[in-house]
Scaffold this motif. Structure first.
Motif, PDB file in Angstrom:
ATOM      1  N   PRO A   1      88.455  14.113  34.099  1.00 43.73           N
ATOM      2  CA  PRO A   1      87.795  12.631  34.171  1.00 43.73           C
ATOM      3  C   PRO A   1      86.363  12.957  34.398  1.00 43.73           C
ATOM      4  N   GLY A   2      85.627  12.077  33.811  1.00 40.23           N
ATOM      5  CA  GLY A   2      84.301  11.981  33.742  1.00 40.23           C
ATOM      6  C   GLY A   2      83.630  13.129  32.753  1.00 40.23           C
ATOM      7  N   GLY A   3      84.248  13.928  32.316  1.00 41.22           N
ATOM      8  CA  GLY A   3      83.942  14.757  31.292  1.00 41.22           C
ATOM      9  C   GLY A   3      83.569  16.281  31.648  1.00 41.22           C
ATOM     10  N   ALA A   4      83.788  16.726  32.746  1.00 43.55           N
ATOM     11  CA  ALA A   4      83.725  17.946  33.153  1.00 43.55           C
ATOM     12  C   ALA A   4      84.680  18.948  32.259  1.00 43.55           C
ATOM     13  N   LEU A   5      84.004  19.990  31.602  1.00 45.67           N
ATOM     14  CA  LEU A   5      84.687  20.846  30.587  1.00 45.67           C
ATOM     15  C   LEU A   5      85.709  21.690  31.424  1.00 45.67           C
ATOM     16  N   ALA A   6      86.919  21.633  31.104  1.00 46.14           N
ATOM     17  CA  ALA A   6      87.914  22.545  32.043  1.00 46.14           C
ATOM     18  C   ALA A   6      88.509  23.521  30.898  1.00 46.14           C
ATOM     19  N   GLY A   7      88.208  23.446  29.509  1.00 49.38           N
ATOM     20  CA  GLY A   7      88.425  24.496  28.436  1.00 49.38           C
ATOM     21  C   GLY A   7      87.849  24.114  27.019  1.00 49.38           C
ATOM     22  N   LEU A   8      87.421  25.119  26.441  1.00 47.83           N
ATOM     23  CA  LEU A   8      87.030  25.007  24.826  1.00 47.83           C
ATOM     24  C   LEU A   8      87.296  26.046  24.294  1.00 47.83           C
ATOM     25  N   THR A   9      88.204  25.921  23.113  1.00 51.53           N
ATOM     26  CA  THR A   9      88.520  26.790  22.098  1.00 51.53           C
ATOM     27  C   THR A   9      88.108  26.468  21.019  1.00 51.53           C
ATOM     28  N   LEU A  10      87.467  27.578  20.127  1.00 52.24           N
ATOM     29  CA  LEU A  10      86.952  27.495  18.911  1.00 52.24           C
ATOM     30  C   LEU A  10      87.714  28.457  18.014  1.00 52.24           C
ATOM     31  N   SER A  11      88.169  27.940  16.858  1.00 55.73           N
ATOM     32  CA  SER A  11      89.023  28.604  15.910  1.00 55.73           C
ATOM     33  C   SER A  11      88.120  29.164  14.827  1.00 55.73           C
ATOM     34  N   GLN A  12      88.602  30.152  13.942  1.00 57.87           N
ATOM     35  CA  GLN A  12      87.500  30.656  12.907  1.00 57.87           C
ATOM     36  C   GLN A  12      86.982  29.366  12.135  1.00 57.87           C
ATOM     37  N   GLN A  13      87.831  28.377  11.763  1.00 54.45           N
ATOM     38  CA  GLN A  13      87.245  27.177  10.996  1.00 54.45           C
ATOM     39  C   GLN A  13      86.282  26.543  11.830  1.00 54.45           C
ATOM     40  N   ALA A  14      86.220  26.606  12.979  1.00 52.37           N
ATOM     41  CA  ALA A  14      85.129  25.883  13.884  1.00 52.37           C
ATOM     42  C   ALA A  14      83.943  26.631  13.697  1.00 52.37           C
ATOM     43  N   VAL A  15      84.220  28.149  13.656  1.00 52.48           N
ATOM     44  CA  VAL A  15      82.713  28.739  13.872  1.00 52.48           C
ATOM     45  C   VAL A  15      82.242  28.769  12.285  1.00 52.48           C
ATOM     46  N   ASP A  16      83.102  28.585  11.270  1.00 55.91           N
ATOM     47  CA  ASP A  16      82.560  28.505   9.822  1.00 55.91           C
ATOM     48  C   ASP A  16      81.911  27.272   9.591  1.00 55.91           C
ATOM     49  N   GLN A  17      81.785  26.781  10.488  1.00 59.01           N
ATOM     50  CA  GLN A  17      81.072  24.979  10.065  1.00 59.01           C
ATOM     51  C   GLN A  17      79.549  25.455  10.112  1.00 59.01           C
ATOM     52  N   GLY A  18      78.924  26.318  10.728  1.00 60.14           N
ATOM     53  CA  GLY A  18      77.770  26.530  10.968  1.00 60.14           C
ATOM     54  C   GLY A  18      77.233  25.942  12.336  1.00 60.14           C
ATOM     55  N   ALA A  19      76.299  26.411  12.750  1.00 65.03           N
ATOM     56  CA  ALA A  19      75.613  25.961  14.100  1.00 65.03           C
ATOM     57  C   ALA A  19      75.796  24.525  14.371  1.00 65.03           C
ATOM     58  N   THR A  20      74.785  23.843  13.466  1.00 67.82           N
ATOM     59  CA  THR A  20      74.775  22.468  13.779  1.00 67.82           C
ATOM     60  C   THR A  20      75.992  21.553  13.630  1.00 67.82           C
ATOM     61  N   ALA A  21      76.863  22.004  12.641  1.00 62.99           N
ATOM     62  CA  ALA A  21      77.974  21.161  12.645  1.00 62.99           C
ATOM     63  C   ALA A  21      78.957  21.442  13.646  1.00 62.99           C
ATOM     64  N   LEU A  22      79.094  22.609  14.217  1.00 62.88           N
ATOM     65  CA  LEU A  22      79.645  23.152  15.269  1.00 62.88           C
ATOM     66  C   LEU A  22      79.427  22.378  16.523  1.00 62.88           C
ATOM     67  N   ALA A  23      78.242  22.275  16.847  1.00 63.67           N
ATOM     68  CA  ALA A  23      77.661  21.435  18.063  1.00 63.67           C
ATOM     69  C   ALA A  23      78.137  20.120  18.013  1.00 63.67           C
TER      70      ALA A  23
END
Length: 98
Positions: free
Chosen positions: A19-41
């Protein structure tokens, strides 16, 4: 009460937050990485925003049930109306006011 979290998956990015937005976990797939830096962000920020709305709604429902008569809006767990509506669909029925 168990730990409340929100989670959202968008375009290969999965964000899990408290709650409040504290990051507990972040997973990036290859599909996510392939978007490029700006789109990924942008995708990461969008997933965190959706997950935060979900965690905030779940928290408000849990607190309403536990703290009868307390105005939980003062906690600052707010987001846009459209995100609230979307997050509301993820709140378990057992937490809803009857």
């Amino acid at each position: 009460m168990s730990e409340i979290k929100g989670a959202a998956t968008l375009r290969g990015v999965t964000a899990e937050v408290l709650p409040g937005g504290a990051l507990a976990g972040l997973t990036l797939s290859q599909q996510a990485v392939d978007q490029g830096a700006t789109a990924l962000a942008c995708t990461v920020v969008e997933a965190i925003t959706l997950a935060t709305a979900q965690a905030n709604q779940r928290t408000k429902h849990a607190l309403r049930a536990a703290l009868t008569g307390v105005d939980v809006s003062a906690l600052g767990l707010t987001q846009s109306a459209s995100l609230t509506e979307q997050a509301e669909s993820t709140v378990p029925d057992t937490w809803r006011a009857q």
